[in-house]
Design a protein around this motif. Structure first.
Motif, PDB file in Angstrom:
ATOM      1  N   ARG A 196      31.102  53.411  47.419  1.00  0.00           N
ATOM      2  CA  ARG A 196      30.912  54.562  47.675  1.00  0.00           C
ATOM      3  C   ARG A 196      29.586  55.354  47.237  1.00  0.00           C
ATOM      4  O   ARG A 196      29.310  54.617  46.033  1.00  0.00           O
ATOM      5  CB  ARG A 196      32.101  55.413  47.048  1.00  0.00           C
ATOM      6  N   SER A 197      28.832  56.107  47.794  1.00  0.00           N
ATOM      7  CA  SER A 197      27.727  56.687  47.317  1.00  0.00           C
ATOM      8  C   SER A 197      27.856  57.315  45.833  1.00  0.00           C
ATOM      9  O   SER A 197      26.975  57.064  44.922  1.00  0.00           O
ATOM     10  CB  SER A 197      27.365  57.910  48.021  1.00  0.00           C
ATOM     11  N   ASP A 198      29.001  57.815  45.577  1.00  0.00           N
ATOM     12  CA  ASP A 198      29.309  58.401  44.172  1.00  0.00           C
ATOM     13  C   ASP A 198      29.338  57.498  43.150  1.00  0.00           C
ATOM     14  O   ASP A 198      29.142  57.615  41.960  1.00  0.00           O
ATOM     15  CB  ASP A 198      30.424  59.538  44.187  1.00  0.00           C
ATOM     16  N   VAL A 199      29.517  56.214  43.514  1.00  0.00           N
ATOM     17  CA  VAL A 199      29.689  55.166  42.493  1.00  0.00           C
ATOM     18  C   VAL A 199      28.477  54.425  42.123  1.00  0.00           C
ATOM     19  O   VAL A 199      28.344  53.737  41.114  1.00  0.00           O
ATOM     20  CB  VAL A 199      30.697  54.113  43.209  1.00  0.00           C
ATOM     21  N   PRO A 201      25.755  55.055  40.912  1.00  0.00           N
ATOM     22  CA  PRO A 201      24.832  55.528  39.601  1.00  0.00           C
ATOM     23  C   PRO A 201      25.538  54.655  38.493  1.00  0.00           C
ATOM     24  O   PRO A 201      25.184  54.655  37.486  1.00  0.00           O
ATOM     25  CB  PRO A 201      24.760  57.135  39.306  1.00  0.00           C
ATOM     26  N   GLU A 202      26.879  54.481  38.817  1.00  0.00           N
ATOM     27  CA  GLU A 202      27.656  53.593  37.715  1.00  0.00           C
ATOM     28  C   GLU A 202      27.743  52.243  37.638  1.00  0.00           C
ATOM     29  O   GLU A 202      27.871  51.515  36.740  1.00  0.00           O
ATOM     30  CB  GLU A 202      29.055  54.075  37.931  1.00  0.00           C
ATOM     31  N   ARG A 208      22.216  47.983  40.480  1.00  0.00           N
ATOM     32  CA  ARG A 208      21.992  49.430  40.904  1.00  0.00           C
ATOM     33  C   ARG A 208      20.263  49.331  40.939  1.00  0.00           C
ATOM     34  O   ARG A 208      19.719  49.862  41.931  1.00  0.00           O
ATOM     35  CB  ARG A 208      22.471  50.402  39.765  1.00  0.00           C
ATOM     36  N   ASP A 217      25.020  50.813  49.626  1.00  0.00           N
ATOM     37  CA  ASP A 217      25.553  52.231  49.913  1.00  0.00           C
ATOM     38  C   ASP A 217      26.367  52.414  51.178  1.00  0.00           C
ATOM     39  O   ASP A 217      25.841  52.435  52.086  1.00  0.00           O
ATOM     40  CB  ASP A 217      24.535  53.274  49.900  1.00  0.00           C
ATOM     41  N   PRO A 220      29.891  58.270  51.842  1.00  0.00           N
ATOM     42  CA  PRO A 220      30.817  58.879  50.773  1.00  0.00           C
ATOM     43  C   PRO A 220      32.060  58.198  50.551  1.00  0.00           C
ATOM     44  O   PRO A 220      32.619  58.415  49.414  1.00  0.00           O
ATOM     45  CB  PRO A 220      31.121  60.231  51.739  1.00  0.00           C
ATOM     46  N   ASP A 221      32.709  57.521  51.614  1.00  0.00           N
ATOM     47  CA  ASP A 221      34.081  56.749  51.280  1.00  0.00           C
ATOM     48  C   ASP A 221      33.824  55.468  51.083  1.00  0.00           C
ATOM     49  O   ASP A 221      34.736  54.514  51.212  1.00  0.00           O
ATOM     50  CB  ASP A 221      34.937  57.175  52.237  1.00  0.00           C
TER      51      ASP A 221
END
Length: 287
Positions: A196-199, A201-202, A208, A217, A220-221
């Motif tokens: 997921r795109s929001d993951v 950075p983590e 990364r 990437d 979003p899902d």
């Protein structure tokens, strides 16, 4: 002049001080790889002198690792399913869990060859060529295509095929999903971007900051690639063929639903070495 044992011990100490958990293993792997030594030679050759030039190479490599660059990227290659594969900037570093995908579809590939005398394999998002080249290495009657949107990755896959003696049975094509693909295939495989795109950075810096973003990437899902593949795969798959995909640890149900909605049947699900869901294999649903 230092000895090999001293060089390995110093590298291990520097990596450990930086908090890297596998410092002993990585030190031996890094030093051995730089000097062209096997793991056995590193263990038994502790008294081997290390030249000034070699010592400088080791020191520079350790500095790179301290910046969290992965060991295999520093060395420029990594073993996958018994094959030594070159890496490049725009290739995902092949990892052991992806070997589960090779093992999942290999019996089907062999069965098809036994029946037809030949087989065609398509690897979507091939990167280093790891998956398709591992299959071709195990099945001399098979031909394979590796597709990717990165010219750097395609050049690396072709170099790997040449080094492994598989170039005559392998072709590299620049294609987004199936856009430039023609014909039908007995086996379609893919390790697509599924994070997921929001993951992103983590993720650990080794992933990364050094694996290509296009290979990580998944939108979003995390499912964008699976929708694109499932929507067209049936038009490129032989009626008795299979499509195998690597998935994220929590994506079994959602990816299965995507493919089943597109007319496929889940034929096989496999877990990785950490006991996480990792590979799904689908066949065309029988009418």
């Amino acid at each position: 002049m230092r000895t090999l044992g001293q060089a390995v011990a110093d590298a291990r100490s520097r990596l450990a001080e930086a908090g890297l958990p596998d410092s002993a293993i990585e030190a031996r792997l890094l030093v051995g790889g730089l000097l062209g030594l096997t793991s056995t030679e590193v263990f038994t050759g502790t008294d081997r002198p290390v030249s000034a030039a070699e010592d400088e190479r080791i020191s520079k490599a350790v500095e790179r690792r301290l910046k969290r660059e992965p060991v295999h990227r520093i060395l420029g290659s990594r073993e996958f399913h018994g094959l030594e594969l070159l890496l490049s900037k725009e290739t995902l570093e092949p990892r052991p869990d992806t070997e589960v995908l090779v093992e999942a579809v290999l019996p089907q590939l062999r069965q098809i060859v036994a029946t037809k005398g030949a087989a065609r394999v398509l690897d979507i998002g091939t990167g280093t060529g790891a998956i398709v080249l591992a299959l071709l290495a195990q099945c001399p009657e098979a031909q394979g295509i590796g597709s990717d949107i990165s010219d750097d990755a395609l050049a690396t896959a072709k170099r790997n095929a040449e080094r492994l003696g598989l170039a005559e049975r392998f072709s590299a094509i620049n294609s987004r999903w199936f856009d430039k693909i023609s014909g039908r295939f007995d086996i379609i495989v893919s390790n697509p971007p599924y994070i997921r795109s929001d993951v992103i950075p983590e993720l650990e810096p080794e992933v990364r900051d050094y694996d290509p973003m296009a290979a990580l990437d998944g939108g979003p899902d995390g499912l964008k690639a699976y929708r694109a593949i499932a929507a067209q795969a049936a038009d490129f798959l032989e009626k008795d063929g299979v499509i195998g995909v690597e998935i994220g640890y929590d994506q079994k149900d959602t990816v299965s639903a995507i493919f089943c909605s597109a007319g496929f049947t889940l034929a096989q699900a496999r877990r990785d070495y950490g006991d996480n869901d990792r590979v799904l294999v689908f066949s065309v649903a029988k009418s």
